[in-house]
Motif scaffolding. Sequence first.
Motif, mmCIF file in Angstrom:
data_model
loop_
_atom_site.group_PDB
_atom_site.id
_atom_site.type_symbol
_atom_site.label_atom_id
_atom_site.label_comp_id
_atom_site.label_asym_id
_atom_site.label_seq_id
_atom_site.Cartn_x
_atom_site.Cartn_y
_atom_site.Cartn_z
ATOM 1 N N UNK A 65 0.807 -1.208 0.000
ATOM 2 C CA UNK A 65 0.000 0.000 0.000
ATOM 3 C C UNK A 65 0.845 1.264 0.000
ATOM 4 N N UNK A 66 0.168 2.415 -0.134
ATOM 5 C CA UNK A 66 0.882 3.689 -0.234
ATOM 6 C C UNK A 66 1.627 4.011 1.054
ATOM 7 N N UNK A 67 1.049 3.688 2.206
ATOM 8 C CA UNK A 67 1.720 3.986 3.480
ATOM 9 C C UNK A 67 3.042 3.240 3.588
ATOM 10 N N UNK A 68 3.034 1.958 3.261
ATOM 11 C CA UNK A 68 4.259 1.164 3.374
ATOM 12 C C UNK A 68 5.294 1.601 2.341
ATOM 13 N N UNK A 69 4.846 1.978 1.166
ATOM 14 C CA UNK A 69 5.781 2.473 0.149
ATOM 15 C C UNK A 69 6.414 3.779 0.617
ATOM 16 N N UNK A 70 5.618 4.635 1.266
ATOM 17 C CA UNK A 70 6.163 5.873 1.792
ATOM 18 C C UNK A 70 7.208 5.631 2.860
ATOM 19 N N UNK A 71 6.953 4.653 3.731
ATOM 20 C CA UNK A 71 7.927 4.343 4.776
ATOM 21 C C UNK A 71 9.199 3.730 4.190
ATOM 22 N N UNK A 72 9.062 2.893 3.178
ATOM 23 C CA UNK A 72 10.251 2.337 2.528
ATOM 24 C C UNK A 72 11.050 3.432 1.822
ATOM 25 N N UNK A 73 10.348 4.405 1.244
ATOM 26 C CA UNK A 73 11.056 5.539 0.652
ATOM 27 C C UNK A 73 11.838 6.311 1.698
ATOM 28 N N UNK A 74 11.265 6.472 2.886
ATOM 29 C CA UNK A 74 11.987 7.130 3.979
ATOM 30 C C UNK A 74 13.197 6.305 4.417
ATOM 31 N N UNK A 75 13.064 4.984 4.395
ATOM 32 C CA UNK A 75 14.208 4.119 4.720
ATOM 33 C C UNK A 75 15.340 4.347 3.723
ATOM 34 N N UNK B 276 8.460 26.332 4.914
ATOM 35 C CA UNK B 276 8.702 26.554 3.486
ATOM 36 C C UNK B 276 8.051 25.402 2.729
ATOM 37 N N UNK B 277 7.088 25.724 1.903
ATOM 38 C CA UNK B 277 6.395 24.700 1.111
ATOM 39 C C UNK B 277 7.286 24.251 -0.031
ATOM 40 N N UNK B 278 7.500 22.955 -0.137
ATOM 41 C CA UNK B 278 8.390 22.400 -1.156
ATOM 42 C C UNK B 278 7.604 22.231 -2.455
ATOM 43 N N UNK B 279 8.064 22.833 -3.555
ATOM 44 C CA UNK B 279 7.346 22.673 -4.836
ATOM 45 C C UNK B 279 7.375 21.225 -5.316
ATOM 46 N N UNK B 280 6.414 20.905 -6.133
ATOM 47 C CA UNK B 280 6.330 19.561 -6.691
ATOM 48 C C UNK B 280 7.420 19.351 -7.735
ATOM 49 N N UNK B 281 8.223 18.301 -7.613
ATOM 50 C CA UNK B 281 9.283 18.063 -8.607
ATOM 51 C C UNK B 281 8.731 17.348 -9.837
ATOM 52 N N UNK B 282 9.378 17.626 -10.973
ATOM 53 C CA UNK B 282 9.000 16.985 -12.229
ATOM 54 C C UNK B 282 10.253 16.422 -12.885
ATOM 55 N N UNK B 283 10.124 15.215 -13.424
ATOM 56 C CA UNK B 283 11.203 14.577 -14.162
ATOM 57 C C UNK B 283 10.666 14.216 -15.536
ATOM 58 N N UNK B 284 11.207 14.871 -16.577
ATOM 59 C CA UNK B 284 10.746 14.666 -17.956
ATOM 60 C C UNK B 284 9.242 14.891 -18.085
ATOM 61 N N UNK B 285 8.750 15.915 -17.369
ATOM 62 C CA UNK B 285 7.350 16.272 -17.448
ATOM 63 C C UNK B 285 6.423 15.462 -16.563
ATOM 64 N N UNK B 286 6.944 14.479 -15.838
ATOM 65 C CA UNK B 286 6.113 13.645 -14.966
ATOM 66 C C UNK B 286 6.318 14.040 -13.509
ATOM 67 N N UNK B 287 5.220 14.190 -12.784
ATOM 68 C CA UNK B 287 5.278 14.556 -11.378
ATOM 69 C C UNK B 287 5.712 13.347 -10.535
ATOM 70 N N UNK B 288 6.574 13.607 -9.562
ATOM 71 C CA UNK B 288 7.012 12.539 -8.644
ATOM 72 C C UNK B 288 6.639 12.902 -7.218
ATOM 73 N N UNK B 289 5.476 13.539 -7.080
ATOM 74 C CA UNK B 289 5.055 13.996 -5.761
ATOM 75 C C UNK B 289 4.570 12.840 -4.886
ATOM 76 N N UNK B 290 3.962 11.831 -5.461
ATOM 77 C CA UNK B 290 3.389 10.747 -4.675
ATOM 78 C C UNK B 290 4.419 9.865 -4.030
#
Length: 358
Positions: free
Chosen positions: A40-50, A153-167
Amino acid sequence: MRHLFRTRYQQDIALWRHNGDRFWYALLALIVLLAPAVLGEFYIGELGAVFIFAIAGVGLMLLVGYTGLISLGHAAFLGIGAYTNAVLLAQGVPFLVTLPIAGLFTALCGAAIGRPTLRMSGLYLAIATLAFGSIVGTVFQKWTAVTGGFDGFAVPTPYVFGMSIEGATGIYYVSLAVLVLVLLVAANLLRSPTGRALVAIRDSEVSAQSMGIHLARYKTLAFAISAGMTGLAGALFAHYVRYLAPDAFDVLLSVQFVTIVFVGGLGSLRGAVLGAMFVRLLPQFIAVVRDSLPFGIGRLPGLEPSLFGLTLVLVILFQPGGLNGMWLKTKQWFQAFPFKRQASFRRQKSYARSERLR
């Protein structure tokens, strides 16, 4: 049990010892690549933090585990990388440009703090880096025109080759790619003459200097590389939290980074990743079992920092090799079974640097 036969000199510095390593690491890579399709999204977020904490852990491991220089100010480097990336993004600079700039600028800051502290070691170096972290934290609070101060400070949404990587999934894959890159850079650095010079400085500065190693140059380089990697982690951390505040980069965060190094296992890149998993997932474990703890222990203030400190003390006393040492012992036990010897798994006494010269 696998026996390695040396037939080439290059085997001593090879990234992979044998085909078994290639197979298991390839399988691990396949698992982490397919994890977002299962979890799920929660576990993916925690793995990203790892992954983000592992990047910072690898950087600090190069400084503490391989060079022997302690630092209690790496939360400041994380903050520098985070704010640099966020400010540049707000100015319209592409993310693929802001990410390396954040790492390079933080590396310059690391070299700047490493140069004046060359004559310090041990407790004095730790106090100096702690003071540096406090100064940087004050700058984050007072420089409201750039950092926003306590308003954030609000962090802007990053884009890579036009695709958002905010999630969570986007941050997960970007953090994974940066972690793999940092691990490859660190592994190749340690195989080079520079890495061997850093290890020589850790073991004995007098011996390293007698062999012609320039202590000031290599110590400054170690600070710069360590800070640069932590700056990359900070740039990704900014997108993970999405809103920066000065109190996010406090002394407790620096202590967590030190815990990653010692709990994971000094002098091991694998230990940096294992330590990051422990440090990042321990709060989630505490949150799950908090209501089940007896006598209101789960409601005690400061429970999480206390467990970090207790774990660090227990690891230093009873398992100096950390989680990586436990993994190596477990693997050796299964390889030798049923012909294991009890003496092979006895805890070895570890000595401080001053005791080795007696």
